[in-house]
Motif scaffolding. Structure first.
Motif, PDB file in Angstrom:
ATOM      1  N   LEU A   1       0.651  -1.161   0.011  1.00 43.26           N
ATOM      2  CA  LEU A   1       0.254   0.065   0.076  1.00 43.26           C
ATOM      3  C   LEU A   1       0.852   1.059  -0.025  1.00 43.26           C
ATOM      4  O   LEU A   1       0.513   2.156  -0.834  1.00 43.26           O
ATOM      5  N   LEU A   2       1.737   1.255   1.039  1.00 44.44           N
ATOM      6  CA  LEU A   2       2.499   2.555   0.955  1.00 44.44           C
ATOM      7  C   LEU A   2       3.356   2.899  -0.168  1.00 44.44           C
ATOM      8  O   LEU A   2       3.460   3.887  -0.712  1.00 44.44           O
ATOM      9  N   PRO A   3       4.235   1.957  -0.742  1.00 44.05           N
ATOM     10  CA  PRO A   3       4.757   2.236  -2.008  1.00 44.05           C
ATOM     11  C   PRO A   3       4.014   2.605  -3.158  1.00 44.05           C
ATOM     12  O   PRO A   3       4.325   3.373  -4.078  1.00 44.05           O
ATOM     13  N   GLU A   4       3.000   1.694  -3.317  1.00 47.06           N
ATOM     14  CA  GLU A   4       2.105   2.086  -4.669  1.00 47.06           C
ATOM     15  C   GLU A   4       1.485   3.219  -4.467  1.00 47.06           C
ATOM     16  O   GLU A   4       1.078   4.040  -5.658  1.00 47.06           O
ATOM     17  N   ALA A   5       0.986   3.682  -3.248  1.00 47.05           N
ATOM     18  CA  ALA A   5       0.350   4.878  -3.114  1.00 47.05           C
ATOM     19  C   ALA A   5       1.294   6.338  -2.885  1.00 47.05           C
ATOM     20  O   ALA A   5       0.723   7.332  -2.720  1.00 47.05           O
ATOM     21  N   LYS A   6       2.656   6.130  -2.897  1.00 44.66           N
ATOM     22  CA  LYS A   6       3.471   6.815  -2.833  1.00 44.66           C
ATOM     23  C   LYS A   6       3.392   8.455  -3.582  1.00 44.66           C
ATOM     24  O   LYS A   6       3.374   9.499  -2.809  1.00 44.66           O
ATOM     25  N   PRO A   7       3.009   8.206  -4.615  1.00 42.41           N
ATOM     26  CA  PRO A   7       2.997   9.394  -5.865  1.00 42.41           C
ATOM     27  C   PRO A   7       1.894   9.915  -5.405  1.00 42.41           C
ATOM     28  O   PRO A   7       1.789  11.270  -5.103  1.00 42.41           O
ATOM     29  N   SER A   8       0.598   9.436  -5.115  1.00 46.73           N
ATOM     30  CA  SER A   8      -0.654  10.008  -4.500  1.00 46.73           C
ATOM     31  C   SER A   8      -0.436  10.703  -3.229  1.00 46.73           C
ATOM     32  O   SER A   8      -0.883  12.096  -2.984  1.00 46.73           O
ATOM     33  N   LEU A   9       0.434  10.013  -2.532  1.00 49.65           N
ATOM     34  CA  LEU A   9       0.447  10.607  -1.157  1.00 49.65           C
ATOM     35  C   LEU A   9       1.355  11.895  -0.971  1.00 49.65           C
ATOM     36  O   LEU A   9       0.870  12.685  -0.522  1.00 49.65           O
ATOM     37  N   LEU A  10       2.156  12.067  -1.880  1.00 48.87           N
ATOM     38  CA  LEU A  10       3.042  13.087  -1.989  1.00 48.87           C
ATOM     39  C   LEU A  10       2.120  14.454  -2.687  1.00 48.87           C
ATOM     40  O   LEU A  10       2.368  15.533  -2.260  1.00 48.87           O
ATOM     41  N   VAL A  11       1.469  13.989  -3.502  1.00 48.93           N
ATOM     42  CA  VAL A  11       0.325  15.096  -4.271  1.00 48.93           C
ATOM     43  C   VAL A  11      -0.527  15.412  -3.044  1.00 48.93           C
ATOM     44  O   VAL A  11      -0.784  16.728  -2.902  1.00 48.93           O
ATOM     45  N   GLY A  12      -1.018  14.611  -2.307  1.00 48.86           N
ATOM     46  CA  GLY A  12      -1.995  15.120  -1.187  1.00 48.86           C
ATOM     47  C   GLY A  12      -1.170  15.813  -0.061  1.00 48.86           C
ATOM     48  O   GLY A  12      -1.872  16.818   0.518  1.00 48.86           O
ATOM     49  N   ALA A  13       0.329  15.287   0.087  1.00 46.62           N
ATOM     50  CA  ALA A  13       0.687  16.286   0.938  1.00 46.62           C
ATOM     51  C   ALA A  13       1.087  17.860   0.541  1.00 46.62           C
ATOM     52  O   ALA A  13       1.068  18.455   1.599  1.00 46.62           O
ATOM     53  N   ALA A  14       1.147  17.875  -0.813  1.00 41.92           N
ATOM     54  CA  ALA A  14       1.339  19.325  -1.240  1.00 41.92           C
ATOM     55  C   ALA A  14       0.040  20.041  -0.901  1.00 41.92           C
ATOM     56  O   ALA A  14       0.053  21.082  -0.283  1.00 41.92           O
ATOM     57  N   ILE A  15      -1.144  19.261  -1.090  1.00 41.99           N
ATOM     58  CA  ILE A  15      -2.390  19.818  -0.872  1.00 41.99           C
ATOM     59  C   ILE A  15      -2.458  20.305   0.559  1.00 41.99           C
ATOM     60  O   ILE A  15      -3.085  21.381   1.195  1.00 41.99           O
ATOM     61  N   SER A  16      -2.194  19.299   1.523  1.00 41.32           N
ATOM     62  CA  SER A  16      -2.577  19.114   2.812  1.00 41.32           C
ATOM     63  C   SER A  16      -1.631  20.286   3.490  1.00 41.32           C
ATOM     64  O   SER A  16      -2.117  21.061   4.337  1.00 41.32           O
ATOM     65  N   ILE A  17      -0.198  20.443   2.890  1.00 41.83           N
ATOM     66  CA  ILE A  17       0.569  21.428   3.815  1.00 41.83           C
ATOM     67  C   ILE A  17       0.347  22.887   3.318  1.00 41.83           C
ATOM     68  O   ILE A  17       0.260  23.823   4.087  1.00 41.83           O
ATOM     69  N   THR A  18      -0.025  23.130   2.129  1.00 42.06           N
ATOM     70  CA  THR A  18      -0.610  24.499   1.591  1.00 42.06           C
ATOM     71  C   THR A  18      -1.984  24.812   2.417  1.00 42.06           C
ATOM     72  O   THR A  18      -2.062  25.957   2.841  1.00 42.06           O
ATOM     73  N   THR A  19      -2.625  23.913   2.846  1.00 38.43           N
ATOM     74  CA  THR A  19      -4.037  24.137   3.423  1.00 38.43           C
ATOM     75  C   THR A  19      -3.702  24.431   5.012  1.00 38.43           C
ATOM     76  O   THR A  19      -4.267  25.456   5.539  1.00 38.43           O
ATOM     77  N   VAL A  20      -2.611  23.573   5.552  1.00 41.22           N
ATOM     78  CA  VAL A  20      -2.104  24.092   6.816  1.00 41.22           C
ATOM     79  C   VAL A  20      -1.444  25.440   6.957  1.00 41.22           C
ATOM     80  O   VAL A  20      -1.816  26.356   7.927  1.00 41.22           O
ATOM     81  N   LEU A  21      -0.938  25.953   5.710  1.00 42.84           N
ATOM     82  CA  LEU A  21      -0.258  27.274   5.705  1.00 42.84           C
ATOM     83  C   LEU A  21      -1.397  28.352   5.602  1.00 42.84           C
ATOM     84  O   LEU A  21      -1.180  29.302   6.080  1.00 42.84           O
TER      85      LEU A  21
ATOM     86  N   ILE B   1       5.697  30.915  -0.963  1.00 41.43           N
ATOM     87  CA  ILE B   1       5.880  29.779  -0.249  1.00 41.43           C
ATOM     88  C   ILE B   1       5.122  28.797  -0.825  1.00 41.43           C
ATOM     89  O   ILE B   1       5.508  27.424  -0.715  1.00 41.43           O
ATOM     90  N   VAL B   2       3.869  29.068  -1.070  1.00 44.67           N
ATOM     91  CA  VAL B   2       2.665  27.932  -1.797  1.00 44.67           C
ATOM     92  C   VAL B   2       3.399  27.411  -2.929  1.00 44.67           C
ATOM     93  O   VAL B   2       3.215  26.162  -2.923  1.00 44.67           O
ATOM     94  N   GLN B   3       3.653  28.195  -3.716  1.00 49.99           N
ATOM     95  CA  GLN B   3       4.217  27.734  -5.106  1.00 49.99           C
ATOM     96  C   GLN B   3       5.298  27.015  -4.885  1.00 49.99           C
ATOM     97  O   GLN B   3       5.626  25.944  -5.511  1.00 49.99           O
ATOM     98  N   ILE B   4       6.137  27.117  -4.117  1.00 48.17           N
ATOM     99  CA  ILE B   4       7.473  26.300  -3.662  1.00 48.17           C
ATOM    100  C   ILE B   4       7.280  25.007  -3.218  1.00 48.17           C
ATOM    101  O   ILE B   4       7.809  23.701  -3.616  1.00 48.17           O
ATOM    102  N   ILE B   5       6.304  25.029  -2.338  1.00 53.66           N
ATOM    103  CA  ILE B   5       5.770  23.741  -1.657  1.00 53.66           C
ATOM    104  C   ILE B   5       5.028  22.825  -2.795  1.00 53.66           C
ATOM    105  O   ILE B   5       5.403  21.585  -2.894  1.00 53.66           O
ATOM    106  N   GLN B   6       3.998  23.511  -3.514  1.00 51.68           N
ATOM    107  CA  GLN B   6       3.360  22.991  -4.446  1.00 51.68           C
ATOM    108  C   GLN B   6       4.439  22.112  -5.497  1.00 51.68           C
ATOM    109  O   GLN B   6       4.238  21.110  -5.877  1.00 51.68           O
ATOM    110  N   GLU B   7       5.248  23.142  -6.142  1.00 51.50           N
ATOM    111  CA  GLU B   7       6.301  22.559  -7.182  1.00 51.50           C
ATOM    112  C   GLU B   7       7.012  21.414  -6.492  1.00 51.50           C
ATOM    113  O   GLU B   7       7.423  20.391  -7.232  1.00 51.50           O
TER     114      GLU B   7
END
Length: 221
Positions: free
Chosen positions: A140-160, A201-207
């Motif tokens: 699960l973790l290796p297969e979902a890694k790309p999606s998890l990283l995309v989700g992390a970008a969204i989550s971190i900018t939301t926290v920001l 900052i948001v753009q840097i995190i997202q990219e």
């Protein structure tokens, strides 16, 4: 607005406090959110270890927490925040409510990422006698890694974004600067500067996180 050394130091401090609040809160929220997301997926009716009652109760709690607007949650958690960090002012005082607001959101993001994993891969692992933990860790973790990283970008900018709202209650960071100078003192140039910095900052995190997602995606190699 006078752009002297004191103003630049204030902006530097605001950037540091914003980054501190954002990344510390995001890290702690992921420490909580990833296990919650795993439990939601594993205990689902179609999961590896179905436990629908637990899944529904946990899902209800997560949905309830997600439904509370951050400003209200921030105020509700004042006693908890004071007990944890000893104060209700400053950057560190915003971290507990940020974690409480972000963890349920991240749990749902993790759940969504895991559900994107091909069921055939999981079935193949089960047929080879893999344990639940092995399936989680090695499939699960290796297969979902790309999606998890995309989700992390969204989550971190939301926290920001949440951290900026905390400026209304003395939370510190760029949000507090924008509110204190742009809203209360009508110094719109300072407000525009803080907004531009937040956008950068948001753009840097997202990219950054999108590039990490592409690098980890085996499908595009």
């Amino acid at each position: 607005m006078v752009w002297d050394a004191a103003t630049l130091d204030m902006l530097k401090q605001g950037i540091w406090e914003t980054l501190l609040m954002t990344f510390v809160s995001s890290f702690l929220a992921y420490v909580i959110g990833i296990p919650l997301g795993i439990i939601l997926v594993v205990t689902d009716a179609d999961g590896i270890k179905p436990f629908p009652v637990l899944q529904k109760i946990l899902g209800l709690i997560i949905n309830l927490l997600r439904s509370v607007p951050f400003m209200i949650l921030l105020i509700m958690m004042i006693p908890v925040t004071r007990a944890i960090v000893g104060t209700t002012l400053g950057a560190k005082a915003v971290i507990p409510p940020l974690v409480a607001a972000a963890a349920p959101y991240i749990a749902r993001m993790v759940e969504s990422s895991f559900k994107e994993v091909d069921a055939g891969v999981i079935e193949a692992a089960q047929s080879m006698g893999a344990t639940t933990w092995q399936i989680i860790w090695k499939v699960l973790l290796p297969e979902a890694k790309p999606s998890l990283l995309v989700g992390a970008a969204i989550s971190i900018t939301t926290v920001l974004g949440y951290s900026a709202m905390a400026g209304f209650v003395g939370g510190g960071g760029l949000g507090a600067i924008a509110i204190n100078y742009g809203y209360y003192r009508y110094e719109t140039d300072m407000m525009f500067v803080t907004v531009i910095i937040l956008v950068v900052i948001v753009q840097i995190i997202q990219e950054t996180w999108m590039k990490l997602s592409k690098v980890s995606d085996k499908r595009i190699r």
